[in-house]
Design a protein around this motif. Structure first.
Motif, PDB file in Angstrom:
ATOM      1  N   THR A   1       1.334   0.622   0.387  1.00 60.47           N
ATOM      2  CA  THR A   1       1.053   0.190  -1.032  1.00 60.47           C
ATOM      3  C   THR A   1       2.265  -0.023  -1.790  1.00 60.47           C
ATOM      4  O   THR A   1       2.214  -0.149  -3.036  1.00 60.47           O
ATOM      5  N   CYS A   2       3.431   0.057  -1.210  1.00 60.09           N
ATOM      6  CA  CYS A   2       4.689   0.064  -2.067  1.00 60.09           C
ATOM      7  C   CYS A   2       5.542  -1.169  -1.562  1.00 60.09           C
ATOM      8  O   CYS A   2       6.665  -1.239  -1.033  1.00 60.09           O
ATOM      9  N   PHE A   3       4.962  -2.492  -1.942  1.00 59.95           N
ATOM     10  CA  PHE A   3       5.748  -3.528  -1.507  1.00 59.95           C
ATOM     11  C   PHE A   3       7.361  -3.588  -2.117  1.00 59.95           C
ATOM     12  O   PHE A   3       8.109  -3.981  -1.343  1.00 59.95           O
ATOM     13  N   ASN A   4       7.512  -3.126  -3.350  1.00 56.75           N
ATOM     14  CA  ASN A   4       8.559  -3.135  -4.143  1.00 56.75           C
ATOM     15  C   ASN A   4       9.663  -2.212  -3.436  1.00 56.75           C
ATOM     16  O   ASN A   4      11.058  -2.573  -3.403  1.00 56.75           O
ATOM     17  N   ASN A   5       9.229  -1.138  -2.868  1.00 57.11           N
ATOM     18  CA  ASN A   5      10.396  -0.212  -2.311  1.00 57.11           C
ATOM     19  C   ASN A   5      10.133  -0.083  -0.699  1.00 57.11           C
ATOM     20  O   ASN A   5      10.389   1.080  -0.300  1.00 57.11           O
TER      21      ASN A   5
ATOM     22  N   ALA B   1      -4.262  12.906  -3.063  1.00 58.91           N
ATOM     23  CA  ALA B   1      -4.430  11.454  -3.570  1.00 58.91           C
ATOM     24  C   ALA B   1      -5.914  10.903  -3.115  1.00 58.91           C
ATOM     25  O   ALA B   1      -6.432  10.195  -3.824  1.00 58.91           O
ATOM     26  N   ASN B   2      -6.193  11.019  -1.726  1.00 60.82           N
ATOM     27  CA  ASN B   2      -7.437  10.623  -1.264  1.00 60.82           C
ATOM     28  C   ASN B   2      -8.709  11.078  -1.875  1.00 60.82           C
ATOM     29  O   ASN B   2      -9.796  10.297  -1.627  1.00 60.82           O
ATOM     30  N   HIS B   3      -8.657  11.998  -2.744  1.00 65.71           N
ATOM     31  CA  HIS B   3      -9.760  12.396  -3.524  1.00 65.71           C
ATOM     32  C   HIS B   3      -9.850  11.542  -4.562  1.00 65.71           C
ATOM     33  O   HIS B   3     -10.921  11.231  -4.994  1.00 65.71           O
ATOM     34  N   PHE B   4      -8.704  11.139  -5.317  1.00 62.84           N
ATOM     35  CA  PHE B   4      -8.902  10.455  -6.290  1.00 62.84           C
ATOM     36  C   PHE B   4      -8.800   8.836  -6.257  1.00 62.84           C
ATOM     37  O   PHE B   4      -9.138   8.299  -7.092  1.00 62.84           O
ATOM     38  N   ILE B   5      -7.926   8.347  -5.280  1.00 63.21           N
ATOM     39  CA  ILE B   5      -7.845   6.932  -4.953  1.00 63.21           C
ATOM     40  C   ILE B   5      -9.288   6.004  -4.996  1.00 63.21           C
ATOM     41  O   ILE B   5      -9.291   5.025  -5.808  1.00 63.21           O
ATOM     42  N   PRO B   6     -10.241   6.800  -4.585  1.00 66.53           N
ATOM     43  CA  PRO B   6     -11.568   5.991  -4.584  1.00 66.53           C
ATOM     44  C   PRO B   6     -12.089   5.808  -5.886  1.00 66.53           C
ATOM     45  O   PRO B   6     -12.621   4.560  -6.131  1.00 66.53           O
ATOM     46  N   LEU B   7     -11.702   6.686  -6.933  1.00 62.39           N
ATOM     47  CA  LEU B   7     -12.098   6.528  -8.083  1.00 62.39           C
ATOM     48  C   LEU B   7     -11.584   5.194  -8.837  1.00 62.39           C
ATOM     49  O   LEU B   7     -12.250   4.664  -9.673  1.00 62.39           O
ATOM     50  N   ALA B   8     -10.405   5.292  -8.638  1.00 62.68           N
ATOM     51  CA  ALA B   8      -9.409   4.098  -9.005  1.00 62.68           C
ATOM     52  C   ALA B   8     -10.110   2.747  -8.456  1.00 62.68           C
ATOM     53  O   ALA B   8     -10.221   1.708  -9.169  1.00 62.68           O
TER      54      ALA B   8
ATOM     55  N   ASP C   1       2.588   5.406   3.909  1.00 65.06           N
ATOM     56  CA  ASP C   1       2.562   5.306   2.592  1.00 65.06           C
ATOM     57  C   ASP C   1       3.093   6.507   1.772  1.00 65.06           C
ATOM     58  O   ASP C   1       3.344   7.411   2.422  1.00 65.06           O
ATOM     59  N   LEU C   2       3.292   6.074   0.400  1.00 60.75           N
ATOM     60  CA  LEU C   2       3.896   7.223  -0.353  1.00 60.75           C
ATOM     61  C   LEU C   2       2.780   8.454  -0.596  1.00 60.75           C
ATOM     62  O   LEU C   2       3.135   9.552  -0.418  1.00 60.75           O
ATOM     63  N   ASN C   3       1.523   7.821  -0.838  1.00 56.46           N
ATOM     64  CA  ASN C   3       0.534   9.066  -1.152  1.00 56.46           C
ATOM     65  C   ASN C   3      -0.647   8.811  -0.606  1.00 56.46           C
ATOM     66  O   ASN C   3      -1.331   9.681  -0.177  1.00 56.46           O
ATOM     67  N   ASP C   4      -1.232   7.563  -0.006  1.00 58.24           N
ATOM     68  CA  ASP C   4      -2.182   7.342   0.771  1.00 58.24           C
ATOM     69  C   ASP C   4      -2.256   7.506   2.191  1.00 58.24           C
ATOM     70  O   ASP C   4      -1.586   6.927   2.982  1.00 58.24           O
ATOM     71  N   LEU C   5      -2.563   8.783   2.664  1.00 56.51           N
ATOM     72  CA  LEU C   5      -2.236   9.309   4.055  1.00 56.51           C
ATOM     73  C   LEU C   5      -3.239   8.466   4.964  1.00 56.51           C
ATOM     74  O   LEU C   5      -3.057   8.594   6.164  1.00 56.51           O
ATOM     75  N   ARG C   6      -4.000   7.566   4.555  1.00 59.08           N
ATOM     76  CA  ARG C   6      -5.040   6.902   5.434  1.00 59.08           C
ATOM     77  C   ARG C   6      -4.002   5.661   6.170  1.00 59.08           C
ATOM     78  O   ARG C   6      -4.455   5.355   7.063  1.00 59.08           O
ATOM     79  N   PHE C   7      -2.907   5.632   5.599  1.00 56.81           N
ATOM     80  CA  PHE C   7      -2.258   4.797   5.991  1.00 56.81           C
ATOM     81  C   PHE C   7      -1.043   5.233   6.846  1.00 56.81           C
ATOM     82  O   PHE C   7      -0.268   4.394   7.251  1.00 56.81           O
ATOM     83  N   TYR C   8      -1.183   6.447   7.157  1.00 52.99           N
ATOM     84  CA  TYR C   8      -0.146   7.213   7.830  1.00 52.99           C
ATOM     85  C   TYR C   8      -0.872   7.912   9.114  1.00 52.99           C
ATOM     86  O   TYR C   8      -1.673   8.576   9.187  1.00 52.99           O
ATOM     87  N   SER C   9      -0.038   7.427  10.457  1.00 55.54           N
ATOM     88  CA  SER C   9      -0.577   8.156  11.581  1.00 55.54           C
ATOM     89  C   SER C   9       0.679   8.938  12.197  1.00 55.54           C
ATOM     90  O   SER C   9       1.454   8.694  12.452  1.00 55.54           O
ATOM     91  N   ASP C  10       0.255  10.291  12.147  1.00 57.19           N
ATOM     92  CA  ASP C  10       1.114  11.626  12.630  1.00 57.19           C
ATOM     93  C   ASP C  10       1.575  11.143  13.947  1.00 57.19           C
ATOM     94  O   ASP C  10       2.581  11.066  14.273  1.00 57.19           O
ATOM     95  N   GLY C  11       0.601  11.046  14.972  1.00 54.17           N
ATOM     96  CA  GLY C  11       0.943  10.918  16.300  1.00 54.17           C
ATOM     97  C   GLY C  11       1.993   9.770  16.406  1.00 54.17           C
ATOM     98  O   GLY C  11       2.719   9.827  17.300  1.00 54.17           O
ATOM     99  N   GLN C  12       1.716   8.591  15.982  1.00 54.86           N
ATOM    100  CA  GLN C  12       2.318   7.481  16.232  1.00 54.86           C
ATOM    101  C   GLN C  12       3.919   7.421  15.758  1.00 54.86           C
ATOM    102  O   GLN C  12       4.617   7.051  16.372  1.00 54.86           O
TER     103      GLN C  12
ATOM    104  N   TYR D   1      -9.548  -1.348  -9.301  1.00 56.29           N
ATOM    105  CA  TYR D   1      -8.138  -1.339  -8.856  1.00 56.29           C
ATOM    106  C   TYR D   1      -8.155  -1.619  -7.159  1.00 56.29           C
ATOM    107  O   TYR D   1      -9.086  -0.670  -6.606  1.00 56.29           O
ATOM    108  N   SER D   2      -7.432  -2.393  -6.616  1.00 57.86           N
ATOM    109  CA  SER D   2      -7.458  -2.612  -5.303  1.00 57.86           C
ATOM    110  C   SER D   2      -6.801  -1.333  -4.408  1.00 57.86           C
ATOM    111  O   SER D   2      -5.969  -0.807  -5.057  1.00 57.86           O
ATOM    112  N   GLY D   3      -7.228  -0.814  -3.381  1.00 55.65           N
ATOM    113  CA  GLY D   3      -6.915   0.367  -2.509  1.00 55.65           C
ATOM    114  C   GLY D   3      -5.526  -0.165  -1.652  1.00 55.65           C
ATOM    115  O   GLY D   3      -4.995   0.936  -1.289  1.00 55.65           O
ATOM    116  N   GLU D   4      -5.032  -1.217  -2.067  1.00 57.81           N
ATOM    117  CA  GLU D   4      -3.930  -1.672  -1.315  1.00 57.81           C
ATOM    118  C   GLU D   4      -2.705  -2.062  -2.311  1.00 57.81           C
ATOM    119  O   GLU D   4      -1.603  -2.352  -1.810  1.00 57.81           O
TER     120      GLU D   4
END
Lengths: 397, 268
Positions: free
Chosen positions: A343-347, A60-67, A372-383, A72-75
């Motif tokens: 990035t998924c306010f509704n769920n 996902a993080n290869h493709f999100i920057p293109l959108a 996040d569902l797909n954007d792993l920049r929002f996910y911290s493994d350690g935390q 489209y907002s990254g959020e």
């Protein structure tokens, strides 16, 4: 972890599904009126499944920057951004997984905003790209009780969709064919419900993580005999496990409920983390989203409207609380994890105080993890590992 | 030789070691950077501890616990902070542990059993890393920052929670000639704003701990002004988690002894 044997037939089934596309092709949201589309002879493609595949393959993080580059907002929904980004990159995980050169081209695009408004923007992008007709179902949102007037509104919209399908295919609506598709869909969704309910057993023969993989057919193939057959096989295997007292985990000590989206790129890591701590994440609001137990062959269109309007994500906070309490009770849950997907306010159901109310009413501990569902920049493994281990310790103490 | 128990807190910024005896008394403690140029620092300190004390069991905590193998038990820093803070404060309370890269809000009972907790989301704002980064940009020395901030009567706040943008704001303050004491206080106010935004049981007393409170004690005064709850800072707040780990190591030693005893009585 105890792998399910049915996974092999699942792979074959998903492969044959992705080889099956022929004109006319309709695109549909995962909780959209796929049965109507199949009744018109469309093969149906589900961009959300594509989004999940991008997530699972951690691309996902290869493709999100293109959108983002396309405005489209990254959020906003990372299914939307990664899927549009992949399209702009002329790339798809379907190529490696199933040998498809690209996603199938649509003849009609259909969405239902029962899950979120983002699908309208997501699918609208493709309608413009492919110069393709598009039709949206807009049910009333965030409902507590559902009135007949609200269902009538959706039925009216479904009738409009029928006219659009007639125009696109040049075929008249065949009520008998629709009822047959609905029968198959109903049979499959009932079996899927029984599959999920096997998790009531101690130990549970399956986990939420198994569910996220084995839900593929109920999303993309409901309304087909293959889907019915598959869930019959899976249910047999799970019942056999129950008979033998065999759990998904070697040592199930704690039973966890998962609310919200999966973290597709961390399914294995999370599954291992919970398993290592003897915690079985046994069920979820997410996998239950494809249980449509209101289908009624005697009132096909009305029941279709009701089934797709009454899903968890489309309910008000009070109804969500009631539904969660019932799951907690029925599945003898020790703790509930809410995934706050950036990035998924509704769920992301933690944002209006639901975890606190649920904790107060049930006495069951709740945990919110950010991700996040797909954007792993929002996910911290350690935390999140620290949070989850503390949570299990809290349950154990 | 008296029995001793070791708590190892491998924090994101600093490693803390704490040795206690069977009466829960601290016999040794030390702190050093977790990822210093001297990679042998941890081992040197452990060698010293093992030589000087009869360590019966070891508990490791902190972010470094995940990959650290040489221990008897691993617990998260939330569990350890709750246990550590409960020794001197044996009643229901909220422990606020402000660490190098996270803020932990832990509601726990008198024995340290965690009842509920929150952590900051994936962002270093409100943590020690934020202060270090921004203070460096402001050219403030860490050690006198608390005293410096205390001498300010400014209420100027950094508006941004983002570390990078906060640094840009500090740069603007420097260009505008904002005095160092006002910059120091502004940085602290930003931390305090972040912490008061988190969710608490406002009926419970608060125990403040972690390295940030140790190094920047003025933050506790600012927090007391902003939060209505009764607030306490234990002695050596930076060691609370390592101390809790040592207490857990002692419990683990007892558990191992009693299961060994059980095995030997069954075998006997």
């Amino acid at each position: 972890m105890n792998p399910l044997k049915s996974t092999e037939s699942l792979k074959e089934l998903m492969c044959s599904y992705y080889q099956s596309f022929k004109t006319p092709v309709a695109w549909c949201t995962s909780a959209g009126p796929a049965e109507l589309l199949r009744a018109f002879g469309f093969t149906v493609y589900f961009p959300e499944n594509h989004g999940a595949l991008i997530g699972v393959t951690r691309t996902a993080n290869h493709f999100i920057p293109l959108a983002i580059n396309a405005g489209y907002s990254g959020e906003i929904c990372s299914y939307l951004t990664c899927d549009i980004g992949a399209y702009l990159a002329k790339s798809s995980p379907l190529t490696k997984a199933y040998g498809l050169s690209s996603v199938p081209q649509p003849d009609l695009i259909v969405y239902n905003t029962n899950q979120c408004r983002e699908v309208a923007d997501w699918f609208g992008f493709y309608a413009r790209e492919f110069d393709c007709p598009i039709h949206g179902i807009y049910p009333p949102r965030h409902l507590e009780n559902i009135s007949s007037a609200e269902i009538d509104l959706v039925v009216h919209q479904l009738k409009d969709l029928i006219s659009v399908c007639e125009e696109t295919t040049g075929e008249k609506f065949d009520q008998d064919r629709f009822i047959e598709v609905l029968r198959l869909s109903s049979e499959a969704t009932n079996l899927w419900q029984q599959v999920l309910q096997t998790a009531k057993s101690h130990p549970s023969p399956m986990t939420f993580f198994d569910g996220t993989i084995h839900m593929g057919p109920i999303v993309v193939l409901r309304g087909t005999q293959e889907c019915v057959n598959y869930y019959g096989t899976l249910l047999d295997e799970l019942n056999e496990r129950i008979k033998n007292g065999e759990g998904a985990l070697a040592n199930e000590k704690y039973r966890i409920f998962w609310d919200g989206m999966p973290v597709w790129g961390r399914l294995r890591a999370l599954s291992d983390l919970f398993a290592k701590n003897n915690a079985a994440v046994i069920t979820s609001t997410y996998c239950n989203s494809w249980v449509f137990d209101s289908f009624d062959l005697n009132a096909p269109l009305q029941s279709l409207a009701l089934a797709y309007t009454q899903i968890f994500i489309n309910r008000g906070e009070e109804t969500k609380l009631m539904m969660l309490k019932k799951w907690v009770e029925d599945y003898e849950i020790d703790g509930i994890v809410f995934h706050d997907a950036k990035t998924c306010f509704n769920n992301s159901n933690n944002r209006f105080g639901l975890p606190d109310r649920l904790r107060k009413e049930t006495g069951i501990p709740t945990l919110v993890i950010e991700g996040d569902l797909n954007d792993l920049r929002f996910y911290s493994d350690g935390q999140n590992q620290t949070k989850i281990e503390t949570f299990i310790e809290q349950i154990a103490a | 030789m008296t029995d001793h128990f070791l708590g190892i807190d491998l924090g994101s910024s600093f490693t803390k070691l704490c040795v206690i005896d069977s009466d829960d008394k601290v016999r040794f403690k030390t702190v050093f950077p977790t990822l210093s140029r001297n990679r042998h620092k941890l081992q040197e300190n452990l060698d010293f501890v093992y030589e000087k004390f009869a360590i019966q069991s070891r508990c490791v905590t902190g972010y470094g616990r995940i990959t650290y193998a040489d221990c008897d038990v691993k617990k998260t820093e939330l569990i350890c902070s709750a246990v550590g803070a409960s020794k001197d404060f044996p009643y229901r309370k909220t422990v606020i542990d402000i660490g190098g890269e996270d803020v932990k809000i832990i509601a726990c009972d008198g024995s340290g059993k965690v009842e509920h907790f929150h952590m900051n989301d994936k962002c270093a704002a409100g943590t020690g890393a934020f202060i270090m980064e921004v203070a460096e940009k402001a050219e403030l020395g860490d050690e006198d920052m608390s005293q410096l901030a205390k001498s300010s009567d400014s209420a100027k706040e950094l508006n941004s929670f983002c570390t990078v943008f906060a640094k840009t704001e500090i740069l603007q303050w420097k260009f505008a000639g904002v005095p160092p004491e006002d910059m120091a206080k502004g940085i602290y106010l930003s931390i305090v704003n972040r912490i008061v935004k988190m969710s608490y049981d406002r009926n419970l007393p608060v125990i403040l701990c972690g390295g940030v409170i140790d190094f920047h004690p003025y933050i506790s005064e600012l927090l007391k002004e902003r939060l209505p709850m009764e607030m306490h800072v234990p002695e050596d707040p930076q060691y609370i988690s390592a101390y809790g780990a040592a207490l857990i190591a002692m419990r683990e030693a007892d558990r191992l002894k009693s299961s060994a005893h059980l095995v030997s009585s069954v075998e006997g």
